[in-house]
Design a protein around this motif. Structure first.
Motif, PDB file in Angstrom:
ATOM      1  N   VAL A 128      19.840  28.766  48.960  1.00  0.00           N
ATOM      2  CA  VAL A 128      18.801  28.979  49.973  1.00  0.00           C
ATOM      3  C   VAL A 128      18.873  27.854  51.005  1.00  0.00           C
ATOM      4  N   ASP A 129      18.866  28.207  52.264  1.00  0.00           N
ATOM      5  CA  ASP A 129      18.794  27.206  53.332  1.00  0.00           C
ATOM      6  C   ASP A 129      17.357  26.691  53.395  1.00  0.00           C
ATOM      7  N   ALA A 130      17.139  25.495  52.867  1.00  0.00           N
ATOM      8  CA  ALA A 130      15.778  24.942  52.797  1.00  0.00           C
ATOM      9  C   ALA A 130      15.205  24.653  54.170  1.00  0.00           C
ATOM     10  N   SER A 131      16.054  24.512  55.169  1.00  0.00           N
ATOM     11  CA  SER A 131      15.569  24.169  56.505  1.00  0.00           C
ATOM     12  C   SER A 131      15.053  25.384  57.268  1.00  0.00           C
ATOM     13  N   THR A 132      15.369  26.595  56.819  1.00  0.00           N
ATOM     14  CA  THR A 132      14.934  27.799  57.530  1.00  0.00           C
ATOM     15  C   THR A 132      14.123  28.759  56.653  1.00  0.00           C
ATOM     16  N   VAL A 133      13.945  28.430  55.376  1.00  0.00           N
ATOM     17  CA  VAL A 133      13.285  29.363  54.455  1.00  0.00           C
ATOM     18  C   VAL A 133      11.836  29.643  54.855  1.00  0.00           C
ATOM     19  N   SER A 134      11.215  28.736  55.589  1.00  0.00           N
ATOM     20  CA  SER A 134       9.830  28.952  56.001  1.00  0.00           C
ATOM     21  C   SER A 134       9.688  30.200  56.866  1.00  0.00           C
ATOM     22  N   ARG A 135      10.658  30.470  57.712  1.00  0.00           N
ATOM     23  CA  ARG A 135      10.577  31.646  58.580  1.00  0.00           C
ATOM     24  C   ARG A 135      11.348  32.843  58.034  1.00  0.00           C
ATOM     25  N   ASN A 136      12.257  32.595  57.078  1.00  0.00           N
ATOM     26  CA  ASN A 136      13.060  33.690  56.518  1.00  0.00           C
ATOM     27  C   ASN A 136      12.640  34.054  55.101  1.00  0.00           C
ATOM     28  N   GLY A 137      11.463  33.586  54.682  1.00  0.00           N
ATOM     29  CA  GLY A 137      11.035  33.771  53.300  1.00  0.00           C
ATOM     30  C   GLY A 137      11.094  35.196  52.783  1.00  0.00           C
ATOM     31  N   PRO A 138      10.565  36.200  53.495  1.00  0.00           N
ATOM     32  CA  PRO A 138      10.594  37.575  52.981  1.00  0.00           C
ATOM     33  C   PRO A 138      12.006  38.093  52.721  1.00  0.00           C
TER      34      PRO A 138
END
Length: 280
Positions: A128-138
């Motif tokens: 998981v890309d931890a730097s972008t998971v906030s916006r790509n979570g679903p």
């Protein structure tokens, strides 16, 4: 004529059956409870798989291919989004053996290739890309749901591969001169929190008789399993996942930088290397 029967003898009382209907009911319930306990025990299978593959899976651009090149060549080579499965043998010097690592593309139309390898895998590392998971979570949760479903759909006689979730690109979360360990912990906490939240949304949607359309990348309705958890109300948490233990590791790589021998124990993949050596 006198009756020879001894009138002083006690009356004959019919023997009480050893197994009454009530006793049989209690015995049946006890047996059912024992069988259920055995079933739960084997459902949370934690034994090590006998396979010899480490599968790298996860959404595109998460860093799977970069991790593979770093493990194989001790250098992170420039990569691009791939639509082809790659595999290489990774040396484990401490064990004097190798482990085959398979990088499975994350494109939605071919990510199900994981089913071709899962039966022979020692472990599955979901990147998981931890730097972008906030916006790509679903979308990330949708992909992980596919993996969880695939694992719990394996035959009961088969030992489940271990499941790792790599909170990758943890170095991008550093602020100022924060230590690497701090950024790794931050990455793990962020990824775990977001994925638990999104997977719980999917579980609630399904349990309410509604598909999870629109919650993921493809927007498809699905009724997959794999989200069953023990605990209060079955709320999804990795610690209670009925498929077994889930290990989280924070990782990172430096593109173009060669790793010297004395740096292998302190680079961004050291936690993954140590896990591989301890669990192969």
């Amino acid at each position: 004529m006198e009756d020879d029967t001894d009138s002083s003898a006690p009356p004959v009382v019919p023997a009480t059956p050893i197994f009454t209907s009530q006793t049989l009911i209690v015995a049946s319930l006890s047996l059912a409870i024992a069988c259920l306990a055995i079933l739960v025990f084997f459902t949370r299978r934690k034994s090590k798989s006998s396979g010899n593959l480490l599968l790298l899976v996860g959404p595109p651009d998460g860093g799977k291919t970069a991790i593979l090149s770093t493990l194989v060549y001790d250098q992170t080579l420039p990569t691009h989004t791939s639509l082809q499965t790659n595999s290489s043998a990774v040396a484990l010097p401490a064990l004097k053996k190798t482990l085959t690592v398979v990088d499975i593309p994350g494109h939605p139309r071919i990510r199900n290739q994981v089913n071709e390898y899962i039966g022979d895998s020692k472990a599955i590392a979901f990147v998981v890309d931890a730097s972008t998971v906030s916006r790509n979570g679903p979308a990330v949760a949708e992909h992980l749901h596919i993996i969880l479903n695939a694992l719990t759909s394996l035959p009961p006689s088969q030992v489940l591969p271990s499941l790792l979730i790599l909170a990758h690109k943890s170095d991008l979360l550093k602020s100022g001169a924060a230590a690497l360990a701090t950024s790794e912990i931050l990455a793990v906490n962020r990824v775990k929190t977001i994925l638990e939240r999104e997977l719980e949304k999917r579980r609630v949607s399904q349990s309410g008789g509604v598909g999870v359309e629109g919650l993921g990348e493809e927007g498809e309705r699905t009724e997959m399993g794999g989200l069953e958890c023990s605990g209060e109300k079955g709320t999804f948490q990795f610690n209670g996942w009925e498929g077994g233990e889930v290990v989280f590791l924070g990782t990172s790589v430096k593109v173009g930088k060669a790793i010297e021998d004395d740096e292998k124990g302190a680079d961004g993949l050291s936690a993954l290397r140590h896990w591989m050596e301890d669990n192969v």
